[in-house]
Design a protein around this motif. Structure first.
Motif, PDB file in Angstrom:
ATOM      1  N   HIS A  47     -52.354  16.901   1.393  1.00  0.00           N
ATOM      2  CA  HIS A  47     -52.840  17.392  -0.096  1.00  0.00           C
ATOM      3  C   HIS A  47     -54.395  17.370   0.132  1.00  0.00           C
ATOM      4  O   HIS A  47     -55.178  16.791   0.193  1.00  0.00           O
ATOM      5  CB  HIS A  47     -52.726  16.227  -1.021  1.00  0.00           C
ATOM      6  CG  HIS A  47     -53.143  16.293  -2.646  1.00  0.00           C
ATOM      7  ND1 HIS A  47     -53.119  15.567  -3.478  1.00  0.00           N
ATOM      8  CD2 HIS A  47     -53.368  17.510  -3.121  1.00  0.00           C
ATOM      9  CE1 HIS A  47     -53.537  16.081  -4.610  1.00  0.00           C
ATOM     10  NE2 HIS A  47     -53.692  17.245  -4.161  1.00  0.00           N
ATOM     11  N   VAL A  48     -54.811  18.822  -0.264  1.00  0.00           N
ATOM     12  CA  VAL A  48     -56.240  19.248   0.049  1.00  0.00           C
ATOM     13  C   VAL A  48     -57.031  19.197  -1.240  1.00  0.00           C
ATOM     14  O   VAL A  48     -56.358  19.659  -2.196  1.00  0.00           O
ATOM     15  CB  VAL A  48     -56.186  20.862   0.679  1.00  0.00           C
ATOM     16  CG1 VAL A  48     -57.542  21.100   0.871  1.00  0.00           C
ATOM     17  CG2 VAL A  48     -55.343  20.896   1.820  1.00  0.00           C
ATOM     18  N   LEU A  49     -58.130  18.673  -1.195  1.00  0.00           N
ATOM     19  CA  LEU A  49     -58.908  18.600  -2.378  1.00  0.00           C
ATOM     20  C   LEU A  49     -60.288  19.247  -2.217  1.00  0.00           C
ATOM     21  O   LEU A  49     -60.615  19.827  -1.101  1.00  0.00           O
ATOM     22  CB  LEU A  49     -59.274  17.089  -2.440  1.00  0.00           C
ATOM     23  CG  LEU A  49     -58.235  15.999  -2.754  1.00  0.00           C
ATOM     24  CD1 LEU A  49     -58.480  14.790  -2.583  1.00  0.00           C
ATOM     25  CD2 LEU A  49     -57.337  16.334  -3.940  1.00  0.00           C
ATOM     26  N   VAL A  50     -61.128  19.567  -3.245  1.00  0.00           N
ATOM     27  CA  VAL A  50     -62.125  20.272  -3.445  1.00  0.00           C
ATOM     28  C   VAL A  50     -63.132  19.557  -4.009  1.00  0.00           C
ATOM     29  O   VAL A  50     -62.963  19.118  -5.235  1.00  0.00           O
ATOM     30  CB  VAL A  50     -61.998  21.896  -3.768  1.00  0.00           C
ATOM     31  CG1 VAL A  50     -61.409  21.680  -5.425  1.00  0.00           C
ATOM     32  CG2 VAL A  50     -63.198  22.513  -3.812  1.00  0.00           C
ATOM     33  N   CYS A  51     -64.399  19.438  -3.451  1.00  0.00           N
ATOM     34  CA  CYS A  51     -65.670  18.715  -4.342  1.00  0.00           C
ATOM     35  C   CYS A  51     -66.262  19.742  -5.083  1.00  0.00           C
ATOM     36  O   CYS A  51     -66.496  20.958  -4.929  1.00  0.00           O
ATOM     37  CB  CYS A  51     -66.606  18.281  -2.946  1.00  0.00           C
ATOM     38  SG  CYS A  51     -68.089  17.554  -3.573  1.00  0.00           S
ATOM     39  N   ASP A  52     -66.644  19.182  -6.188  1.00  0.00           N
ATOM     40  CA  ASP A  52     -67.039  20.145  -7.350  1.00  0.00           C
ATOM     41  C   ASP A  52     -68.648  20.115  -7.232  1.00  0.00           C
ATOM     42  O   ASP A  52     -69.322  20.915  -8.140  1.00  0.00           O
ATOM     43  CB  ASP A  52     -66.861  19.845  -8.825  1.00  0.00           C
ATOM     44  CG  ASP A  52     -66.744  18.521  -9.121  1.00  0.00           C
ATOM     45  OD1 ASP A  52     -67.581  17.668  -8.462  1.00  0.00           O
ATOM     46  OD2 ASP A  52     -66.458  17.969 -10.305  1.00  0.00           O
ATOM     47  N   ARG A  53     -69.204  19.489  -6.331  1.00  0.00           N
ATOM     48  CA  ARG A  53     -70.747  19.422  -6.066  1.00  0.00           C
ATOM     49  C   ARG A  53     -71.134  20.390  -5.052  1.00  0.00           C
ATOM     50  O   ARG A  53     -71.626  21.472  -5.299  1.00  0.00           O
ATOM     51  CB  ARG A  53     -71.290  17.993  -5.922  1.00  0.00           C
ATOM     52  CG  ARG A  53     -72.717  18.017  -5.743  1.00  0.00           C
ATOM     53  CD  ARG A  53     -73.568  16.977  -4.890  1.00  0.00           C
ATOM     54  NE  ARG A  53     -73.474  15.481  -5.870  1.00  0.00           N
ATOM     55  CZ  ARG A  53     -73.637  14.509  -5.408  1.00  0.00           C
ATOM     56  NH1 ARG A  53     -74.055  14.210  -4.287  1.00  0.00           N
ATOM     57  NH2 ARG A  53     -73.682  13.600  -6.307  1.00  0.00           N
ATOM     58  N   CYS A  54     -70.576  20.342  -3.791  1.00  0.00           N
ATOM     59  CA  CYS A  54     -70.901  20.939  -2.702  1.00  0.00           C
ATOM     60  C   CYS A  54     -69.791  22.129  -2.308  1.00  0.00           C
ATOM     61  O   CYS A  54     -69.823  22.950  -1.417  1.00  0.00           O
ATOM     62  CB  CYS A  54     -71.172  20.238  -1.520  1.00  0.00           C
ATOM     63  SG  CYS A  54     -69.803  19.271  -0.711  1.00  0.00           S
ATOM     64  N   LEU A  55     -68.691  21.879  -3.325  1.00  0.00           N
ATOM     65  CA  LEU A  55     -67.386  22.905  -3.061  1.00  0.00           C
ATOM     66  C   LEU A  55     -66.957  22.829  -1.519  1.00  0.00           C
ATOM     67  O   LEU A  55     -66.405  23.709  -1.175  1.00  0.00           O
ATOM     68  CB  LEU A  55     -68.071  24.083  -3.226  1.00  0.00           C
ATOM     69  CG  LEU A  55     -68.223  24.284  -4.677  1.00  0.00           C
ATOM     70  CD1 LEU A  55     -69.112  25.664  -5.093  1.00  0.00           C
ATOM     71  CD2 LEU A  55     -67.185  24.035  -5.649  1.00  0.00           C
ATOM     72  N   LEU A  56     -67.018  21.699  -0.839  1.00  0.00           N
ATOM     73  CA  LEU A  56     -66.367  21.671   0.455  1.00  0.00           C
ATOM     74  C   LEU A  56     -64.749  21.300   0.302  1.00  0.00           C
ATOM     75  O   LEU A  56     -64.344  20.410  -0.701  1.00  0.00           O
ATOM     76  CB  LEU A  56     -66.662  20.330   1.160  1.00  0.00           C
ATOM     77  CG  LEU A  56     -66.081  19.893   2.650  1.00  0.00           C
ATOM     78  CD1 LEU A  56     -66.310  21.079   3.352  1.00  0.00           C
ATOM     79  CD2 LEU A  56     -66.597  18.738   3.037  1.00  0.00           C
ATOM     80  N   VAL A  57     -63.815  22.130   0.847  1.00  0.00           N
ATOM     81  CA  VAL A  57     -62.408  21.640   0.679  1.00  0.00           C
ATOM     82  C   VAL A  57     -62.133  21.053   1.768  1.00  0.00           C
ATOM     83  O   VAL A  57     -62.414  21.202   3.047  1.00  0.00           O
ATOM     84  CB  VAL A  57     -61.838  23.071   0.717  1.00  0.00           C
ATOM     85  CG1 VAL A  57     -60.206  22.973   0.815  1.00  0.00           C
ATOM     86  CG2 VAL A  57     -62.180  24.275  -0.313  1.00  0.00           C
ATOM     87  N   GLN A  58     -61.229  19.887   1.560  1.00  0.00           N
ATOM     88  CA  GLN A  58     -60.965  18.999   2.485  1.00  0.00           C
ATOM     89  C   GLN A  58     -59.704  18.142   2.283  1.00  0.00           C
ATOM     90  O   GLN A  58     -59.170  17.977   1.218  1.00  0.00           O
ATOM     91  CB  GLN A  58     -62.259  18.055   2.342  1.00  0.00           C
ATOM     92  CG  GLN A  58     -62.383  17.363   0.909  1.00  0.00           C
ATOM     93  CD  GLN A  58     -63.870  16.752   0.937  1.00  0.00           C
ATOM     94  OE1 GLN A  58     -64.533  15.782   1.479  1.00  0.00           O
ATOM     95  NE2 GLN A  58     -64.864  17.543   0.284  1.00  0.00           N
ATOM     96  N   LEU A  59     -59.435  17.377   3.425  1.00  0.00           N
ATOM     97  CA  LEU A  59     -58.341  16.434   3.423  1.00  0.00           C
ATOM     98  C   LEU A  59     -59.061  15.293   3.683  1.00  0.00           C
ATOM     99  O   LEU A  59     -60.026  14.942   4.316  1.00  0.00           O
ATOM    100  CB  LEU A  59     -57.501  16.667   4.800  1.00  0.00           C
ATOM    101  CG  LEU A  59     -56.164  17.654   4.590  1.00  0.00           C
ATOM    102  CD1 LEU A  59     -55.639  17.764   5.911  1.00  0.00           C
ATOM    103  CD2 LEU A  59     -55.271  17.405   3.687  1.00  0.00           C
TER     104      LEU A  59
END
Length: 429
Positions: free
Chosen positions: A59-71
């Protein structure tokens, strides 16, 4: 900017919490959920097939501050990389790519006998070997002992370790500083980005250069490359996120190239903020393009999941129709991306009789999760399937050239990404 590693978020504190591994922001937005999946490089021996196999969320998430897509870090790098099944030298085109890079960068940076090139995650020496005839001293750092052994056998000084601030400070204390730090397809594999980048900052000479290659998130989204998502890849990078990461560590982007490897990658060039290197126009151009495409806005990241579902349905519809017509299908390759695709789509031995791979390490083993047998490449000539599903689709040109003789019995290739496509070898020559 002088930021210490201790000032930034670290994966030891964030492993199973929903916080960004780069900036520490809470993660609230989903990028794509590929369900539960086994580790993509955990190939099984026959005697392991009846044992329990661990599955973890993809399940991959994305940060709404730096926009890093990550597990999230469900599995530690020690478990994944201590013994590794991927040897870079088995891809002819990848070795050629590495050779061309070494010749280019040696001229560009005027490297010579007094220089030092350090490659992070040097694998089996596929790249550093090309600096040796150029007279440039090298050092490889590779966490997988079985892979590092191959590099050492090529005459490449190699340290078996996970790179970060500790290793960098040990090297500096021993008198080593790098004119060039190379990291090809390693940044995505790093759970503790700040420790990794902080280590590069310490190891790099004041006028040194870092080059990193990694799959470009823009291409992943545009071409439905969901199969490049697996547990070994902790992060997925847009250029705007790379800009944020560089600034956090007192680095500046001085150049960027868009290259075709791995379905579309970036090669970025970094230097110390205080260095004399002047950023090329390419940096501003790519940042402007990503901004126009919306990559500074969370909305650009949240529509990907529907694209993935459509791609899965199209591939399964084709395979079901082919099997209903009595066609035989085998796979080519057993890459990490292939195992994500097979497990997410539920493609097992009921669709693929077997798959083949050039890496002898995988022969006689089975793919994780779906348990498809892995054979030498010659098995295709013996079996003569109607279709060959190319799992490492980023190498499709190389594979079609190697295997174009399947036309002799009417065989055709299937490429699953960006959407299912059939290639006739007669038309592909």
């Amino acid at each position: 900017m002088n930021i210490r590693a201790s000032d930034l978020p670290h994966s030891t504190n964030l492993r199973l919490t929903a916080h960004c591994r780069l900036c520490g922001e809470g993660l609230k937005h989903s990028f794509v959920d590929l369900g539960m999946s086994p580790l993509c490089e955990s190939f099984l021996l026959p005697e392991q097939l009846d044992s329990m196999e661990p599955y973890f969320p993809l399940h991959v998430l994305v940060c709404d501050r730096c926009l890093l897509v990550q597990l999230k870090e469900y599995v530690s790098p020690d478990n994944i990389f201590s013994e590794y099944a991927y040897f870079s030298s088995f891809s002819t085109s990848w070795v050629a790519h590495a050779k061309a890079y070494c010749e280019m960068i040696t001229k560009r940076l005027r490297l010579g006998p007094e220089s030092l090139v350090v490659e992070l995650a040097c694998n089996d020496g596929y790249l550093l070997q090309h600096f040796l005839p150029l007279g440039v001293p090298v050092l490889g750092i590779e966490p997988a002992a079985n892979v590092a052994k191959s590099a050492i056998e090529k005459g490449i000084p190699t340290q078996v370790d996970f790179f970060g601030v500790r290793v960098a400070e040990e090297l500096v204390a021993s008198g080593k500083r790098a004119d060039l730090i190379v990291g090809n397809n390693v940044l995505a594999h790093v759970p503790d980005l700040n420790d990794f980048v902080g280590g590069m900052v310490r190891l790099l000479k004041p006028e040194g250069v870092i080059t990193l290659e990694f799959p470009h998130l823009e291409r992943l989204i545009a071409e439905n490359q969901f199969d490049t998502i697996y547990h070994e890849h902790f992060s997925y990078f847009s250029f705007v996120t790379i800009e944020h990461m560089a600034a956090l560590h007192g680095l500046k982007l001085i150049d960027v190239e868009e290259i075709p490897t791995h379905g579309g990658s970036l090669r970025i060039y970094l230097a110390h903020q205080a260095s004399s290197h002047v950023p090329a126009q390419s940096v501003a151009d790519l940042l402007d393009r990503e901004e126009r495409l919306g990559y500074r806005d969370i909305a650009a990241y949240t529509t990907f999941a529907e694209q993935v579902k459509r791609t899965k349905r199209k591939l399964l519809s084709f395979l079901i129709a082919a099997k209903d017509e009595g066609k035989t299908i085998c796979g080519y390759g057993a890459p990490g991306k292939g195992n994500t695709l097979l497990n997410y789509c539920g493609i097992g031995p009921d669709f693929l009789e077997f798959t083949v791979d050039r890496n002898p390490y995988k022969h006689g083993r089975f793919t994780p999760g779906m348990h498809i047998p892995i054979c030498p490449v010659e098995a295709i000539d013996t079996f003569k399937p109607d279709y060959v599903l190319i799992l490492p689709w980023n190498l499709k040109t190389e594979i079609v050239q190697q295997m174009r003789h399947i036309r002799d019995w009417g065989g055709k290739f299937i490429v699953p990404i960006p959407e299912v496509t059939v290639l006739d070898p007669e038309e592909s020559l």
